[in-house]
Design a protein around this motif. Structure first.
Motif, mmCIF file in Angstrom:
data_model
loop_
_atom_site.group_PDB
_atom_site.id
_atom_site.type_symbol
_atom_site.label_atom_id
_atom_site.label_comp_id
_atom_site.label_asym_id
_atom_site.label_seq_id
_atom_site.Cartn_x
_atom_site.Cartn_y
_atom_site.Cartn_z
ATOM 1 N N ALA A 414 -25.152 -48.964 15.630
ATOM 2 C CA ALA A 414 -24.912 -49.802 14.453
ATOM 3 C C ALA A 414 -24.724 -48.932 13.213
ATOM 4 N N GLU A 415 -25.568 -47.905 13.073
ATOM 5 C CA GLU A 415 -25.469 -47.022 11.909
ATOM 6 C C GLU A 415 -24.222 -46.141 11.982
ATOM 7 N N ILE A 416 -23.902 -45.648 13.172
ATOM 8 C CA ILE A 416 -22.700 -44.816 13.332
ATOM 9 C C ILE A 416 -21.448 -45.601 12.928
ATOM 10 N N MET A 417 -21.349 -46.857 13.351
ATOM 11 C CA MET A 417 -20.163 -47.646 13.032
ATOM 12 C C MET A 417 -20.060 -47.897 11.527
ATOM 13 N N ARG A 418 -21.209 -48.076 10.868
ATOM 14 C CA ARG A 418 -21.174 -48.251 9.412
ATOM 15 C C ARG A 418 -20.705 -46.970 8.732
ATOM 16 N N GLN A 419 -21.248 -45.827 9.174
ATOM 17 C CA GLN A 419 -20.846 -44.555 8.571
ATOM 18 C C GLN A 419 -19.365 -44.266 8.807
ATOM 19 N N ALA A 420 -18.852 -44.732 9.957
ATOM 20 C CA ALA A 420 -17.438 -44.512 10.292
ATOM 21 C C ALA A 420 -16.542 -45.595 9.705
ATOM 22 N N ASN A 421 -17.140 -46.456 8.863
ATOM 23 C CA ASN A 421 -16.377 -47.556 8.251
ATOM 24 C C ASN A 421 -15.701 -48.422 9.312
ATOM 25 N N PHE A 422 -16.395 -48.558 10.474
ATOM 26 C CA PHE A 422 -15.962 -49.424 11.576
ATOM 27 C C PHE A 422 -14.645 -48.971 12.200
ATOM 28 N N LYS A 430 -17.613 -38.699 15.610
ATOM 29 C CA LYS A 430 -19.003 -38.536 15.196
ATOM 30 C C LYS A 430 -19.949 -38.447 16.395
ATOM 31 N N THR A 431 -19.695 -39.265 17.413
ATOM 32 C CA THR A 431 -20.618 -39.344 18.548
ATOM 33 C C THR A 431 -20.327 -38.317 19.629
ATOM 34 N N GLY A 432 -19.069 -37.838 19.689
ATOM 35 C CA GLY A 432 -18.684 -36.938 20.764
ATOM 36 C C GLY A 432 -18.461 -37.653 22.082
ATOM 37 N N LEU A 433 -18.435 -38.990 22.044
ATOM 38 C CA LEU A 433 -18.208 -39.788 23.251
ATOM 39 C C LEU A 433 -16.740 -40.122 23.385
ATOM 40 N N SER A 434 -16.308 -40.413 24.612
ATOM 41 C CA SER A 434 -14.943 -40.882 24.803
ATOM 42 C C SER A 434 -14.835 -42.305 24.267
ATOM 43 N N MET A 435 -13.624 -42.715 23.959
ATOM 44 C CA MET A 435 -13.401 -44.066 23.445
ATOM 45 C C MET A 435 -13.903 -45.113 24.437
ATOM 46 N N GLN A 436 -13.648 -44.883 25.734
ATOM 47 C CA GLN A 436 -14.074 -45.837 26.756
ATOM 48 C C GLN A 436 -15.601 -45.945 26.802
ATOM 49 N N SER A 437 -16.293 -44.816 26.724
ATOM 50 C CA SER A 437 -17.760 -44.825 26.738
ATOM 51 C C SER A 437 -18.310 -45.501 25.494
ATOM 52 N N LEU A 438 -17.667 -45.253 24.366
ATOM 53 C CA LEU A 438 -18.114 -45.858 23.110
ATOM 54 C C LEU A 438 -17.994 -47.377 23.170
ATOM 55 N N TYR A 439 -16.853 -47.881 23.650
ATOM 56 C CA TYR A 439 -16.673 -49.329 23.806
ATOM 57 C C TYR A 439 -17.739 -49.902 24.755
ATOM 58 N N ARG A 440 -17.975 -49.191 25.857
ATOM 59 C CA ARG A 440 -18.931 -49.690 26.852
ATOM 60 C C ARG A 440 -20.338 -49.783 26.272
ATOM 61 N N LEU A 441 -20.760 -48.757 25.527
ATOM 62 C CA LEU A 441 -22.103 -48.753 24.970
ATOM 63 C C LEU A 441 -22.258 -49.776 23.843
ATOM 64 N N LEU A 449 -17.806 -55.289 16.406
ATOM 65 C CA LEU A 449 -17.393 -54.840 15.075
ATOM 66 C C LEU A 449 -17.398 -55.982 14.088
ATOM 67 N N LYS A 450 -16.979 -57.171 14.534
ATOM 68 C CA LYS A 450 -16.922 -58.321 13.630
ATOM 69 C C LYS A 450 -18.310 -58.681 13.125
ATOM 70 N N ASP A 451 -19.319 -58.656 14.020
ATOM 71 C CA ASP A 451 -20.688 -58.951 13.599
ATOM 72 C C ASP A 451 -21.184 -57.946 12.573
ATOM 73 N N LEU A 452 -20.946 -56.659 12.851
ATOM 74 C CA LEU A 452 -21.415 -55.617 11.949
ATOM 75 C C LEU A 452 -20.742 -55.717 10.574
ATOM 76 N N LYS A 453 -19.442 -56.036 10.587
ATOM 77 C CA LYS A 453 -18.731 -56.197 9.322
ATOM 78 C C LYS A 453 -19.259 -57.410 8.543
ATOM 79 N N ASN A 454 -19.517 -58.497 9.281
ATOM 80 C CA ASN A 454 -20.065 -59.698 8.635
ATOM 81 C C ASN A 454 -21.390 -59.378 7.968
ATOM 82 N N ALA A 455 -22.232 -58.614 8.661
ATOM 83 C CA ALA A 455 -23.543 -58.273 8.119
ATOM 84 C C ALA A 455 -23.411 -57.467 6.826
#
Length: 460
Positions: A414-422, A430-441, A449-455
């Motif tokens: 949640a914090e990483i996505m905020r720092q990355a401006n979603f 930032k995470t060093g993860l693949s895009m597929q792994s990031l989506y999965r986690l 993303l929509k929930d985090l942006k709403n918040a």
């Protein structure tokens, strides 16, 4: 005495099983002046959203209208208008309002756009079983949810494609699974395709199978259509499917065939249920989604209501979620009052996450868990309020480890996505993860993303 115009339902008891026939009226919000004059949106649902965001029900092009400007909820008292924190405000009779009850015929001003509320005199009859408070894993005692259960139960008996609409976290996948379980295909497989994750490069193989194998893929591997043979295929968030892939999906839906190695097509017998949080009708108008594919998918349509419009379901829903979490704490009247006063932008998914964190904090003797639950999005911006030492006290090692890791992942991503401006690319770096792994986690931890942006209030 209440005005006849605002009558929403009339019920009549039929038979010993408590069957009701509910008369539901359509209502309309129409643009009467402004850049979109003549545009309107008609629905039987309880909630209608207006703004410039493509996910709104009534999408406006007026630049003075915010992305999420207002929502209108139909109640027995009238239409409750709520301004969603718009930039330019909402006017009724020349006065700015944040929340007000309107009646059919009333008008409201959003920027340079004026809207009028209308309600149809005609009604549609729906049968509702009075005692049914669940359909599959969906739970609710409100009339809104019982109407949804009745619609889904009726559609389940018919072997037609279905489009499930609703905000993120309202339970669209649970609804799809329930329809499958109550259909003639219940003994067949239920397969899920997350259209958020599918890529153009792999889509052909994942959906329809590979015609020739390379070193990294099995020759002649079956696609998900063949894997779902005789059952149901759930296309989650179908509105995110790239435009270039839509003709291929349409071709399979129309022909009910997928290509094979020897060139002879393979017949597929699959029911398709799709879901979306977007306004696909608006996407069709804007050329972002094929009209012919939309009509193939939306043979039947059901919208799941957001949690804030059915707060009376929160007690029974919370108890059901706690049973699933195997949590033992009691929901006090103070807790439920706290829940019912919160708007739940992440809907049922957010409620589940809050209950899970609250149960963990109570187990470890932390007395501030109610405050944590009252402001879950603020808490997630800082460090956890419970130390690791407190978490492991009184819990088996593996259970404590699993819970700490789960809580860490939610807070971290949640914090990483905020720092990355979603931005997913920035988060990947930032995470060093693949895009597929990031989506999965993100999906594993119930983070959209929509929930985090709403918040954060970034999409107003």
């Amino acid at each position: 005495m209440m005005d006849d115009r605002m009558e929403i339902t009339r019920t009549m008891q039929i038979g010993p099983e408590g069957l009701k026939r509910v008369q539901v009226r359509e209502w309309t919000v129409e643009v009467v002046s402004g850049p979109d004059k003549g545009k309107k949106f008609t629905t039987q649902a309880a909630l209608l959203r207006v703004g410039s965001d493509p996910a709104s029900d009534l999408v406006l092009s007026d630049p003075t209208v915010s992305r999420r400007h207002v929502e209108l909820e139909r109640t027995a008292q009238g239409f409750v208008l709520r301004d969603l924190g718009s930039r330019n405000g909402t006017l009724v009779d020349g006065r700015q309002v944040m929340q007000v009850v309107l009646q059919p015929g009333d008008k409201l001003q959003l920027g340079k756009t004026k809207l009028a509320l209308k309600q149809d005199a005609r009604t549609t009859e729906v049968e509702v079983t009075g005692g049914a408070d669940a359909f599959g894993a969906l739970v609710g005692t409100s009339e809104k949810m019982r109407l949804v259960f009745a619609q889904l139960r009726s559609i389940a008996r018919e072997d037609m494609n279905l489009l499930l609409e609703g905000e993120t976290g309202t339970g669209k996948e649970l609804a799809a699974r329930a329809v499958h379980q109550h259909s003639m295909r219940r003994h067949g497989p239920f397969k899920v395709v997350d259209c958020n994750l599918i890529t153009e490069e792999k889509a052909e193989r994942e959906l329809f199978g590979s015609l020739r194998g390379g070193e990294e893929e099995e020759k002649g591997a079956r696609g998900v259509f063949e894997a779902a043979q005789g059952g149901t295929l759930f296309l989650d968030e179908v509105g995110e499917l790239p435009l270039s892939l839509q003709p291929k999906l349409l071709r399979v839906l129309e022909s009910r065939e997928v290509p094979s190695l020897d060139g002879a097509p393979v017949a597929v017998d699959v029911r398709v249920i799709a879901s979306t949080h977007r306004n696909l009708e608006e996407d069709v108008r804007q050329g972002r989604f094929r009209a012919d594919l939309y009509y193939r998918l939306a043979v039947a349509r059901v919208r799941l209501p957001p949690l804030r419009t059915r707060r009376e379901d929160i007690p029974v829903l919370s108890q059901e979620l706690l049973r699933g979490l195997k949590a033992s704490f009691e929901l006090t009247s103070q807790t439920l009052a706290l829940f019912e006063g919160y708007d739940w932008p992440g809907n049922v998914r957010e409620l589940r996450n809050v209950l899970e964190r609250g149960a963990l904090m109570q187990e470890t003797g932390n007395s501030s868990w109610l405050d944590f639950m009252a402001q879950p999005q603020r808490q997630s911006q800082g460090a956890p309020s419970t130390s690791v030492a407190a978490l492991v006290t009184g819990m088996p090692y593996h259970e404590a480890k699993d819970r700490v890791v789960a809580d860490f992942e939610r807070l971290y991503f949640a914090e990483i996505m905020r720092q990355a401006n979603f931005d997913m690319k920035a988060a990947e770096q930032k995470t060093g993860l693949s895009m597929q792994s990031l989506y999965r986690l993100l999906k594993k931890n119930g983070l959209r993303l929509k929930d985090l942006k709403n918040a954060e209030g970034l999409d107003r």
